[in-house]
Each structure stands twice: as C-alpha cells, then as structure tokens.
Scaffold this active site. Structure first.
Site, PDB file in Angstrom:
ATOM      1  N   GLY A 124       2.195   2.582  -3.898  1.00 54.11           N
ATOM      2  CA  GLY A 124       1.205   3.293  -3.100  1.00 54.11           C
ATOM      3  C   GLY A 124      -0.085   2.528  -2.886  1.00 54.11           C
ATOM      4  N   GLY A 126      -0.403  -0.131  -1.068  1.00 54.74           N
ATOM      5  CA  GLY A 126      -0.443  -0.668   0.293  1.00 54.74           C
ATOM      6  C   GLY A 126       0.166  -2.045   0.439  1.00 54.74           C
ATOM      7  CG  ASN A 171      13.769  -6.572  -8.822  1.00 57.26           C
ATOM      8  OD1 ASN A 171      14.542  -6.618  -7.877  1.00 57.26           O
ATOM      9  ND2 ASN A 171      12.489  -6.224  -8.674  1.00 57.26           N
ATOM     10  CB  SER A 195       5.926  -8.156  -9.631  1.00 53.53           C
ATOM     11  OG  SER A 195       4.893  -8.144  -8.664  1.00 53.53           O
TER      12      SER A 195
END
Length: 291
Positions: A124, A126, A171, A195
């Site tokens: 969230g 951005g 990942n 991350s």
C-alpha cells in the site's frame, strides 16, 4: 564407412559412427547448431571451439577434435575439459559460456545502461504505481525497461512459494537473479516488491556491479498504507485471516543506505509522477540514460 574431414585431413573412422559425406558437406554447415546427416542415421553437433560431437547410431557419444584424438564423453563432458568445470549450489559439472557480444555492446545498441531499480516498501505504499509511472516516463523517452512486479512474478515463476520467511527469501533471490539478467541485457529493470528483509535486498545488490543496483525506499507510514488498503489485505491481517503479514505480525526492515527515498509528506503529498521523475533525474545524473 565414411570418414569426417577435419582440418583438411580425414579422421580414422570409428565403428558405428556415421559422420559426413565429405569436406564439401562440412563446409556447408553452420558454425554452431544441430544438423542431420543426409542419410538421417545420426546427428552432428557443431561446437564453436573446433570440435565435432557425433552421435552414433547406437546412441554412444564421441568427440572428434581437430587434433584427431577421439575422447569419450562422461555425462556429456570431455575429460580434457574437466579442469574448467565448476560446482554452483547443487549444480555440478557446469561451465560458464562466454559470448563475443557483451553487455557494453547491448547497451550501445539500446543507447542506455542496464541497471536494476529496486522499489521496496510496505504493502500500500505505492510501489507498483510509481513503478508504472517510471516505466511510462522511460518509454516516452525511448528507453527500454521492464517491471518485475512482486504479485505478477508470483503468478508464474514463483507460484510455488508462500510467505514464510524462507519462501520470502527465495522469492527475492529468484527475482534478483532475473533482474540481473535484464540489466546484463542492457535493460533498465524495475523490481517492485515489498522485500521486507534487509539481508535479502543486500544479497540482490551484491549480484550486480557497483552502482547498478538502485534501491528506492517508499517511506510511507504504516497507518497511511493501512488506511489505503486497496487490496483489503490489512483488514484480513488484523482479523487474523492472514498470518505473517508485513507490518502487522511480520517486520519490515527499512533500508539503511538506499540511493533514493520517496517520502510521504501528508495530505496530497507528492504524486506518483513526481516521485517517478525523481528517479528519472537520478538515472540522468548517473548516466544510465545514455551509453
């Protein structure tokens, strides 16, 4: 029995091998590739260092070298080249293949320098919005770029990974390796993903030459991200329906020495386009938009 012509001489035929119809046939072959012998009985693999790999009718594999020695293959590797083989992780008997066209050549072709722009921050904050705005600005300037979005990559390459700490690490490792390939191709790669762990981001930085990993921190407070909650994930995490959610019951480790900080200033604040322009200015200053 037909012998293969190598370096102007005919090699001694090996029983069970079908090589070629003569030097005229060999001269017509590509320097590197797989071709069928006219009679269709065997295949010749042409190697770039002067070797012919010939597959016999019985399926055995031999190498005919320019010095006319014939060496058996063991697991697909010539014995005389074993000193050049290496082990990386669980991969054994591997050798790096160099090519005459390198990163600098590709960068000159694209008129830009390959790099990785790593956008990190809370859900969230951005990241994806800024990544898309940045991609649009670069595209308008005729620059080749590609976005590796965290959710998008989990639709394919990383769909076998969950959100436990070890899965998160894998990942990031996979995306870091893919981003490195994009940068080596001369592309400006924009990696946009949470991350959360500093050590994983630092490991990706270590994959690239100094300066080619540009860490961008979306410095947006948790309460702002949670208020946005465009995916409804914070609500689910607060209700206990999502475990290990970054910022709620799993930590986010802020960068200590990132190249760019995009800070939330309250109210309307800076728009995604303004934030993206800040990244473009950095790329210009560091010479990444030319080669």
């Amino acid at each position: 029995m037909i012998a293969a012509a190598i370096g102007g001489k005919a090699t001694t035929p090996t029983p069970g091998l079908v090589a070629s119809t003569g030097s005229e046939f060999l001269s017509s072959l590509p320097k590197l590739g797989i071709v069928s012998v006219p009679n269709g009985a065997s295949v010749i693999y042409l190697k770039s260092r002067g070797n012919l790999r010939i597959q016999a009718v019985e399926g055995s594999r031999k190498t005919v070298n320019v010095n006319e020695n014939v060496d058996d293959f063991d697991n697909g590797h010539a014995g005389q080249n074993r000193s050049q083989l290496s082990t990386v992780g669980k991969s054994t008997n591997i050798k790096w293949q160099d090519c005459s066209v390198g990163k600098i050549d590709r960068e000159r072709l694209l008129k830009q320098k390959g790099c990785v722009i790593w956008i990190t921050g809370l859900s969230g904050s951005g990241k994806s919005t800024v990544a898309c705005a940045l991609s649009q600005f670069l595209h308008q300037r005729g620059k080749m770029c590609y976005i590796l979005d965290g959710d998008n990559v989990r639709h394919g390459l990383n769909r076998d990974l969950g959100f436990k700490a070890e899965d998160r690490a894998e990942n990031i490792r996979r995306i870091g390796e893919v981003a490195k390939l994009f940068a080596d191709a001369g592309v400006i790669c924009i990696a946009s993903l949470i991350s959360p762990y500093r050590r994983d981001r630092d490991a990706c930085r270590a994959l690239l030459p100094d300066g080619d990993f540009i860490e961008v921190f979306m410095d947006v407070p948790l309460e702002v991200c949670e208020a946005r909650d465009s995916k409804g994930l914070y609500k689910l995490a607060r209700a206990g329906k999502i475990k290990g959610f970054t910022g709620i019951d799993d930590p986010y480790e802020q960068p200590l020495n990132c190249e760019i900080v995009l800070e939330y200033k309250g109210g309307d604040g800076a728009s995604p386009c303004v934030m993206a322009e800040k990244v473009v200015s950095y790329l210009e200053e560091k010479g990444y938009l030319e080669a």
